[in-house]
Motif scaffolding. Structure first.
Motif, PDB file in Angstrom:
ATOM      1  N   MET A 334       0.860  -1.177   0.000  1.00  0.00           N
ATOM      2  CA  MET A 334       0.000   0.000   0.000  1.00  0.00           C
ATOM      3  C   MET A 334       0.898   1.229   0.000  1.00  0.00           C
ATOM      4  SD  MET A 334      -2.940   1.128   2.748  1.00  0.00           S
ATOM      5  CE  MET A 334      -3.727   2.732   2.693  1.00  0.00           C
ATOM      6  N   LEU A 335       0.554   2.205  -0.809  1.00  0.00           N
ATOM      7  CA  LEU A 335       1.310   3.451  -0.906  1.00  0.00           C
ATOM      8  C   LEU A 335       0.461   4.589  -0.357  1.00  0.00           C
ATOM      9  CD1 LEU A 335       3.670   5.185  -1.927  1.00  0.00           C
ATOM     10  CD2 LEU A 335       2.616   5.162  -4.186  1.00  0.00           C
ATOM     11  N   HIS A 337       0.598   8.601   0.059  1.00  0.00           N
ATOM     12  CA  HIS A 337       1.342   9.717  -0.542  1.00  0.00           C
ATOM     13  C   HIS A 337       0.632  11.017  -0.161  1.00  0.00           C
ATOM     14  CE1 HIS A 337       3.584  12.110  -3.226  1.00  0.00           C
ATOM     15  NE2 HIS A 337       3.619  11.331  -4.282  1.00  0.00           N
ATOM     16  N   LEU A 451       1.922  -3.569  -5.571  1.00  0.00           N
ATOM     17  CA  LEU A 451       1.101  -2.457  -5.082  1.00  0.00           C
ATOM     18  C   LEU A 451      -0.373  -2.699  -5.407  1.00  0.00           C
ATOM     19  CD1 LEU A 451       0.830   0.372  -3.862  1.00  0.00           C
ATOM     20  CD2 LEU A 451       1.330   1.309  -6.130  1.00  0.00           C
ATOM     21  N   THR A 454      -3.540   2.514  -3.163  1.00  0.00           N
ATOM     22  CA  THR A 454      -2.865   3.812  -3.149  1.00  0.00           C
ATOM     23  C   THR A 454      -3.787   4.831  -2.502  1.00  0.00           C
ATOM     24  OG1 THR A 454      -1.622   3.323  -5.175  1.00  0.00           O
ATOM     25  CG2 THR A 454      -1.860   5.642  -4.563  1.00  0.00           C
ATOM     26  N   TYR A 455      -3.240   5.568  -1.562  1.00  0.00           N
ATOM     27  CA  TYR A 455      -4.005   6.614  -0.871  1.00  0.00           C
ATOM     28  C   TYR A 455      -3.227   7.914  -1.036  1.00  0.00           C
ATOM     29  CZ  TYR A 455      -6.667   9.025   2.775  1.00  0.00           C
ATOM     30  OH  TYR A 455      -7.462   9.904   3.460  1.00  0.00           O
ATOM     31  N   MET A 456      -3.805   8.888  -1.780  1.00  0.00           N
ATOM     32  CA  MET A 456      -3.066  10.093  -2.156  1.00  0.00           C
ATOM     33  C   MET A 456      -3.918  11.341  -1.873  1.00  0.00           C
ATOM     34  SD  MET A 456      -1.252  10.941  -5.836  1.00  0.00           S
ATOM     35  CE  MET A 456      -0.687   9.257  -5.995  1.00  0.00           C
ATOM     36  N   ARG A 471       3.108  10.399 -10.695  1.00  0.00           N
ATOM     37  CA  ARG A 471       2.667   9.893  -9.395  1.00  0.00           C
ATOM     38  C   ARG A 471       1.968   8.546  -9.516  1.00  0.00           C
ATOM     39  NH1 ARG A 471      -0.456  15.128  -6.917  1.00  0.00           N
ATOM     40  NH2 ARG A 471       1.174  16.696  -7.268  1.00  0.00           N
ATOM     41  N   ARG A 473       2.233   5.494  -9.513  1.00  0.00           N
ATOM     42  CA  ARG A 473       2.924   4.239  -9.174  1.00  0.00           C
ATOM     43  C   ARG A 473       1.952   3.072  -9.160  1.00  0.00           C
ATOM     44  NH1 ARG A 473       7.468   4.873 -10.764  1.00  0.00           N
ATOM     45  NH2 ARG A 473       6.474   6.596 -11.838  1.00  0.00           N
ATOM     46  N   PHE A 474       0.653   3.366  -9.126  1.00  0.00           N
ATOM     47  CA  PHE A 474      -0.339   2.282  -9.080  1.00  0.00           C
ATOM     48  C   PHE A 474      -0.554   1.647 -10.454  1.00  0.00           C
ATOM     49  CE2 PHE A 474      -2.275   6.492  -8.957  1.00  0.00           C
ATOM     50  CZ  PHE A 474      -3.040   6.522 -10.107  1.00  0.00           C
ATOM     51  N   CYS A 485      -6.891  -4.021  -6.526  1.00  0.00           N
ATOM     52  CA  CYS A 485      -6.348  -2.660  -6.576  1.00  0.00           C
ATOM     53  C   CYS A 485      -7.434  -1.629  -6.305  1.00  0.00           C
ATOM     54  CB  CYS A 485      -5.711  -2.395  -7.938  1.00  0.00           C
ATOM     55  SG  CYS A 485      -4.243  -3.419  -8.260  1.00  0.00           S
ATOM     56  N   THR A 487      -7.514   2.808  -5.743  1.00  0.00           N
ATOM     57  CA  THR A 487      -6.784   4.066  -5.722  1.00  0.00           C
ATOM     58  C   THR A 487      -7.704   5.151  -5.192  1.00  0.00           C
ATOM     59  OG1 THR A 487      -5.405   3.397  -7.602  1.00  0.00           O
ATOM     60  CG2 THR A 487      -5.527   5.738  -7.118  1.00  0.00           C
TER      61      THR A 487
END
Length: 742
Positions: A334-335, A337, A451, A454-456, A471, A473-474, A485, A487
């Motif tokens: 998990m990313l 950002h 991955l 993703t939480y941005m 950005r 990366r997902f 997945c 995002t």
């Protein structure tokens, strides 16, 4: 003791001619070995090799002592650009390139990542009887470096040494002016006049370009790259990027402006912008405004959307553990950002650690405890979310039993350079699940294994399209587990990604056309589909400005119509040739019209014929007009993609009465279009003639063809001058950006 050497089998790679090819590379054991060790399907492996050969074929010929070429290689974000340039490097060795320089990464961690991959994929450390690669990382100008390189190059000059025993020098260097200066000094000691060289500039739109071009100076890293190129008379310089806007918009006579382009096609398992933002997979969620940290909205507790994302991630980790780890399920990551600021990275990492501790405590409570019941209901909701995209998701009872282990096997890591420390490298074998919290350090070139979430919660910043896309990366080869997945994006960033997808696909289509035609990239009209909310890239690397526009229920007509006589003659011939193939009839209207208000019309003309036979041959000489017609053509081409059978209407304006129009000293027309008649009284305005601007179809492209007599200060300066005007309906609305370079 004599070691038997393997026989090198060299085979032609291309079954068809590569447009723009300057020589014919052959496939040897190095290139074939890279692909075979990746265990790619045969078709995918052949595609990688063919792309590598296509790239090298348009580069410098290794047999020439004075030859240099610059190529642009465009892939999607996280789509396999590293495999491409690794294969190109291997193919270069197969074809006699003696020196390879890979300029990779603006940080130590990214350089180390690239160096490890190259060593692994090229089997550098696998000495099977003879030395194939002689490697150096960030070498400085010392005898311990230049002497072994000199000795390796002398092996190539000795005719008694078999070719497969001559090692290729492989140098990896950080994209930093000090390291590049050291490399320049080192190479400047050597005799490289007979050394064909390959230079790879990874993430070429970052740091490489001249950021001082608008001040008439050269930025340091840019100058160092030029110095590096100057040391090798025969070289191919390859710019690899997923966001090529900046390299495409720099001055076409700049030393780093590319001569040719290769558009990489990803494998079938790739999931990119179209998968997340153009297809209805339900993979993207909006972070509500109240969960986005800003100066006006400081957060004191972990926001609800972050908790939702963490639960979805942990359910995915539990499911992966139930299924069993495998090559395609080696990690789940998990990313997070949140911002460029490292203080917020620390805050989110602490929050996530505290949330994990609290959830683990609650799960250990008795089954009937209300807190435990509520938490499990939240995890059940997370499972329901994933079940929408994963038909065979394990039951909730199975997942619930695996959650404690999912916590134990998940590491939380802050990835940045806070407090002067270097960006940490991730040992992916240490844990199955990873939660990485960071910002810019994970924007570009950083690969997050497995991955899924993703939480941005950050905005689009200044709105540079290339920066926002990096950005992503997902994106990546996630098709086997795409259902896991998710995002989560702030609304403006979500909109920016949605708009970028259309821009990216149109740009790739145009670049592919340049490639297929074998044309030099300098011939390509710089034109992009791009939302007004986005800028293509940072402005400090662009010398020539660009124009933005869109036509929707609007007319395009050139402002400058008085050109050189040869241009007018060419345009007249092209216009008459096109019109002579059409059948016109008088346009209906008031019987009280004057001769100058009576026109002929031809309906149902294929748009493709208008583009090919009228608009493309029609020459405009003013910079503004050229930029505008390029944008118009982009809109029309896009409409043709949606409907190849688009039809247009053509009006021949006032064919039986010569109109006269005044132009200024620069050849600009003051008013091409005739107005409505009568003008007064207002109640009758336009009742006899609505005016030229009203002569169009409401929903179809309309072309007006004018032949006018031009005058300056009352004196006729040109006769029978053809002028084209186009009406673009709103249904073809498309925002674009164009650049005209001298």
């Amino acid at each position: 003791m004599t070691v038997d050497q393997p026989t090198t089998v060299v085979t032609p790679v291309l079954t068809t001619h590569v447009p723009g090819a300057r020589w014919q590379p052959v496939v040897g054991p190095e290139a074939r070995g890279v692909v075979e060790r990746k265990r790619l399907p045969r078709e995918a492996g052949n595609a990688v090799i063919e792309a590598a050969a296509s790239i090298l074929a348009r580069g410098a010929r290794p047999s020439e002592l004075q030859d240099y070429r610059t190529g642009l290689v465009v892939g999607y974000v996280q789509s396999g650009k590293t495999l491409s340039f690794t294969t190109v490097i291997a193919l270069a060795r197969d074809n006699g390139y003696r020196l390879v320089v890979a300029v990779a990464g603006t940080s130590t961690s990214l350089l180390d990542q690239s160096t490890r991959r190259l060593r692994n994929d090229l089997y550098v450390d696998d000495v099977d009887g003879y030395l194939r690669w002689s490697t150096f990382t960030n070498p400085d100008d010392t005898e311990g470096n230049w002497r072994p390189i000199e000795q390796v190059l002398d092996e190539w000059r000795d005719p008694l040494v078999p070719q497969n025993e001559r090692p290729t020098v492989l140098i990896t260097v950080m994209k930093n002016h000090r390291h590049l200066a050291n490399l320049f000094a080192l190479l400047n000691r050597l005799n490289l006049g007979d050394v064909p060289t390959l230079i790879i500039d990874d993430e070429a739109d970052q740091a490489s370009l001249n950021t001082l071009v608008n001040r008439g100076r050269e930025s340091t890293t840019y100058r160092r790259l030029l110095e590096l190129r100057d040391t090798v008379p025969c070289h191919t310089f390859l710019q690899y990027t997923a966001t090529p806007q900046a390299p495409l918009l720099i001055n076409i006579i700049d030393s780093l402006s590319p001569d040719f382009v290769e558009v990489l096609q990803p494998g079938e398992d790739y999931a990119g912008g179209r998968s997340f933002f153009s297809e209805t997979h339900g993979l993207v969620g909006v972070i509500p405004y109240e969960d986005v940290p800003t100066d006006d909205n400081p957060l004191v507790d972990p926001p609800g959307s972050l908790l939702d994302a963490l639960r979805v991630f942990l359910v995915g980790v539990a499911s992966g553990l139930i299924q069993g780890r495998s090559r395609s399920n080696a990690n789940r990551s998990m990313l997070v950002h949140p911002s460029r600021e490292t203080a917020q990275h620390q805050e989110y990492r602490i929050w996530i650690g505290q949330v994990f501790d609290e959830w683990r405590r609650i799960l250990a409570l008795p089954e009937a405890d209300p807190d435990r019941v509520d938490l499990l209901q939240d995890f059940l909701d997370a499972r329901s979310d994933l079940a929408l995209t994963i038909p065979d998701l394990p039951s909730f009872d199975e997942l619930k039993a695996m959650l404690p282990r999912a916590f134990r096997l998940t590491s939380i890591e802050e990835v940045n350079t806070r407090a002067g420390r270097g960006t940490p490298s991730i040992d992916w074998s240490r844990s199955y699940g990873w939660i990485l919290v960071g910002g810019q350090a994970m924007d570009r070139g950083f690969t997050v294994e497995g991955l899924t979430v993703t939480y941005m919660p950050r905005g689009p910043g200044v709105g540079n399209a290339d920066t926002i896309q990096q950005r992503g990366r997902f994106f990546g080869y996630k098709r086997p587990y795409l259902g896991y997945c998710r995002t989560y994006l702030e609304q403006d960033v979500l909109s920016a990604f949605e708009e970028y997808v259309e821009h990216e696909e149109e740009m790739r289509r145009q670049l592919q056309q340049v490639h297929d035609a074998g044309s030099p990239l300098s011939d390509w009209k710089r034109a992009f589909v791009l939302s007004p909310a986005l800028r293509p890239c940072r402005s400090n690397v662009i010398q020539y400005d660009y124009a933005r526009g869109r036509y929707a229920d609007a007319w395009f007509a050139p402002r400058t119509v008085l050109s050189a006589p040869s241009v007018i003659d060419d345009n007249r011939r092209a216009m008459l040739s096109f019109l002579n193939d059409l059948t016109f009839s008088p346009n209906a209207g008031s019987p009280n019209r004057e001769p100058a208000q009576m026109h002929h019309v031809c309906r149902d003309v294929p748009m493709v014929e208008i583009i090919d036979s009228l608009l493309v041959p029609y020459r405009l000489t003013a910079s503004r007009d050229t930029r505008e017609i390029t944008g118009v053509l982009l809109q029309l081409s896009h409409a043709l993609e949606q409907n190849p059978d688009e039809r247009c209407v053509i009006y021949r304006i006032s064919p039986d009465f010569a109109r006269r129009r005044a132009v200024d000293a620069n050849g600009r027309i003051r008013n091409l279009f005739q107005g409505a008649a009568p003008v007064s009284p207002p109640s009758l305005r336009g009742s006899t003639y609505p005016g030229d601007l009203a002569i169009h179809e409401p929903e179809d492209v309309t072309v007006q063809v004018h032949f006018v007599e031009l005058s300056q200060d009352g004196m006729t300066v040109a006769e029978n001058v053809p002028v084209v005007a186009l009406w673009i309906p709103r249904r073809m609305d498309l925002a674009w950006l164009t650049q005209e370079q001298p």
